[in-house]
Design a protein around this motif. Sequence first.
Motif: not given
Length: 224
Positions: A95-123
Amino acid sequence: MNSFNQMINWLNDPLNWTNPDGIVTRLLEHLRLSFGAVLLACLVAWPIGIALGRRGRGGGLVVVLSNATQAIPVVALLTILPLTALGFGARPVIVALAVFAVPPLLATAYTGMREVDPDVRDAARGMGLSRWQLLRGVELPLAVPYLAAGLRTATVQVIATAALAALVNGGGLGMIVSAGFGIGIAAGGGQILAGGLLIAGLALLAEALLAWVQRRVTPAARQT
């Protein structure tokens, strides 16, 4: 005999590999702790990051959550969690190590979804895809390179930090270092160096393996 020669002799002793407290046992413990922590962190961070990224909101919340988890010292968690209902053993360490691992996983997951081209979503929506089909067939595949980058960072950090589990007798390769300090620098200097070398080697091996995986899942146009 200097510490370097002691280290070579210690590593060359077969008993130090095969005894109940030897390298093989401690390595397996280290891998179990690291795998469990990264898996738990992924189960927590990825759904939150993906959900917030899809909505296009919550960037501030991601920053707050990342900063909050980074601000909590792992040593403090390793000290406190065994005194809770988790008890002693592997669970509080994971659990302690998981708390330490959350920031990079959370930030990159958020960024990855934001980087999806809106035109691709619309299509994709224009082709009649449901929200689930859009996520599974379009958005997640495009976000995989970012998820892989976060996984790489989190895994290497966790493997290196898991050595601190020895502070609460939690197992792992850090126990080798702790045992070396226990018998004193003069007699245990080689063992301390050997334990540090094993931890560093495992972290570097994970870095190389996950860097290769990240390159494999990243389109050539995005590679630098």
